[in-house]
Design a protein around this motif. Structure first.
Motif, PDB file in Angstrom:
ATOM      1  N   ASN A  21       0.970  -1.228   0.074  1.00  0.00           N
ATOM      2  CA  ASN A  21       0.017   0.022   0.134  1.00  0.00           C
ATOM      3  C   ASN A  21       0.816   1.091   0.138  1.00  0.00           C
ATOM      4  O   ASN A  21       0.233   2.389  -0.577  1.00  0.00           O
ATOM      5  CB  ASN A  21      -1.085  -0.010   1.133  1.00  0.00           C
ATOM      6  N   ARG A  22       1.833   1.476   0.735  1.00  0.00           N
ATOM      7  CA  ARG A  22       2.935   2.345   0.679  1.00  0.00           C
ATOM      8  C   ARG A  22       3.323   2.540  -0.777  1.00  0.00           C
ATOM      9  O   ARG A  22       3.556   3.941  -1.002  1.00  0.00           O
ATOM     10  CB  ARG A  22       3.893   2.038   1.890  1.00  0.00           C
ATOM     11  N   GLY A  90      -4.328   1.718  -2.800  1.00  0.00           N
ATOM     12  CA  GLY A  90      -4.593   0.517  -2.615  1.00  0.00           C
ATOM     13  C   GLY A  90      -5.226  -0.389  -3.703  1.00  0.00           C
ATOM     14  O   GLY A  90      -5.292  -1.724  -3.685  1.00  0.00           O
ATOM     15  N   ILE A  91      -5.228   0.281  -4.791  1.00  0.00           N
ATOM     16  CA  ILE A  91      -5.529  -0.464  -5.965  1.00  0.00           C
ATOM     17  C   ILE A  91      -4.229  -0.582  -7.003  1.00  0.00           C
ATOM     18  O   ILE A  91      -3.516   0.338  -7.103  1.00  0.00           O
ATOM     19  CB  ILE A  91      -6.682   0.432  -6.978  1.00  0.00           C
ATOM     20  N   GLU A 117     -14.141  -0.113  -8.959  1.00  0.00           N
ATOM     21  CA  GLU A 117     -14.595  -1.390  -8.272  1.00  0.00           C
ATOM     22  C   GLU A 117     -13.926  -2.415  -8.883  1.00  0.00           C
ATOM     23  O   GLU A 117     -13.374  -3.458  -8.124  1.00  0.00           O
ATOM     24  CB  GLU A 117     -16.133  -1.276  -8.118  1.00  0.00           C
ATOM     25  N   GLN A 118     -14.085  -2.568 -10.099  1.00  0.00           N
ATOM     26  CA  GLN A 118     -13.667  -3.800 -10.801  1.00  0.00           C
ATOM     27  C   GLN A 118     -12.130  -3.881 -10.640  1.00  0.00           C
ATOM     28  O   GLN A 118     -11.457  -4.986 -10.415  1.00  0.00           O
ATOM     29  CB  GLN A 118     -13.841  -3.665 -12.293  1.00  0.00           C
ATOM     30  N   ALA A 119     -11.354  -2.699 -10.776  1.00  0.00           N
ATOM     31  CA  ALA A 119      -9.569  -2.749 -10.578  1.00  0.00           C
ATOM     32  C   ALA A 119      -9.267  -3.114  -9.066  1.00  0.00           C
ATOM     33  O   ALA A 119      -8.492  -3.717  -8.801  1.00  0.00           O
ATOM     34  CB  ALA A 119      -9.199  -1.311 -10.973  1.00  0.00           C
ATOM     35  N   ARG A 120     -10.210  -2.820  -8.223  1.00  0.00           N
ATOM     36  CA  ARG A 120     -10.008  -3.084  -6.899  1.00  0.00           C
ATOM     37  C   ARG A 120     -10.352  -4.373  -6.468  1.00  0.00           C
ATOM     38  O   ARG A 120      -9.376  -4.878  -5.715  1.00  0.00           O
ATOM     39  CB  ARG A 120     -11.020  -2.010  -5.940  1.00  0.00           C
ATOM     40  N   THR A 121     -11.277  -5.130  -7.174  1.00  0.00           N
ATOM     41  CA  THR A 121     -11.742  -6.292  -6.572  1.00  0.00           C
ATOM     42  C   THR A 121     -11.406  -7.590  -7.518  1.00  0.00           C
ATOM     43  O   THR A 121     -11.067  -8.691  -7.187  1.00  0.00           O
ATOM     44  CB  THR A 121     -13.332  -6.364  -6.408  1.00  0.00           C
ATOM     45  N   LEU A 122     -11.198  -7.266  -8.671  1.00  0.00           N
ATOM     46  CA  LEU A 122     -10.701  -8.281  -9.645  1.00  0.00           C
ATOM     47  C   LEU A 122      -9.299  -8.628  -9.812  1.00  0.00           C
ATOM     48  O   LEU A 122      -8.535  -7.832  -9.289  1.00  0.00           O
ATOM     49  CB  LEU A 122     -11.162  -7.991 -11.179  1.00  0.00           C
TER      50      LEU A 122
END
Length: 157
Positions: A21-22, A90-91, A117-122
């Motif tokens: 994340n950093r 975070g993505i 959301e797709q980039a975050r979860t897929l």
């Protein structure tokens, strides 16, 4: 013994996520700085004849392609669509880049949120599948079979 190993494994996992994340936050900052340098030709002011020469310096040592990916993320998500860097944290940068390359006209706020959301979860492979146009339908739910009754249950992703 197994409890100690499990505790170490969980701590290691948390640390990996924290560092990732950093790094992601720093990559977004780097994307902004590269875009400003490139667009304002600051590299020429610093004595470099070309952008590639600037990127190839030992201190920067970055491929033109990687710099382009980062700048594309900055241009599309932050500059064009006004998404705050905090919202992108975070993505995975590769997924943000892939999603940015799939945008071919103006998106509504709802479509922007859906892409993020797709980039975050897929997974990366699922995003690549979306990009390739293969049949993949993004679902907010996953259907699982209950091991006790055999019934189908939709679980929120």
């Amino acid at each position: 013994m197994n409890e100690i190993i499990a505790e170490i494994a969980f701590k290691n996992h948390r640390d990996i996520i924290s560092v990732k994340n950093r790094i992601g936050k720093d990559l977004l900052g780097l994307a902004s700085l590269l875009t400003v340098n490139h667009d304002n030709h600051y590299y020429k002011t610093l004595g470099y004849d070309t952008w590639e020469e600037f990127l190839a310096t030992p201190e920067i040592s970055m491929s033109r392609f990687f710099a382009h990916k980062l700048m594309q993320i900055n241009r599309v998500w932050i500059e064009e669509y006004g998404v705050s860097p905090a919202k992108l944290q975070g993505i995975d940068s590769e997924k943000l880049y892939l999603m940015a390359t799939m945008i071919n006209d103006n998106l509504t706020n709802e479509e922007i949120e859906e892409r993020l959301e797709q980039a975050r979860t897929l997974s990366r492979s699922d995003v690549k599948q979306l990009k390739s146009g293969k049949e993949y339908e993004y679902e907010r739910y996953k259907t699982v079979i209950c091991p006790h009754c055999g019934g189908e249950v939709k679980v929120t992703l």
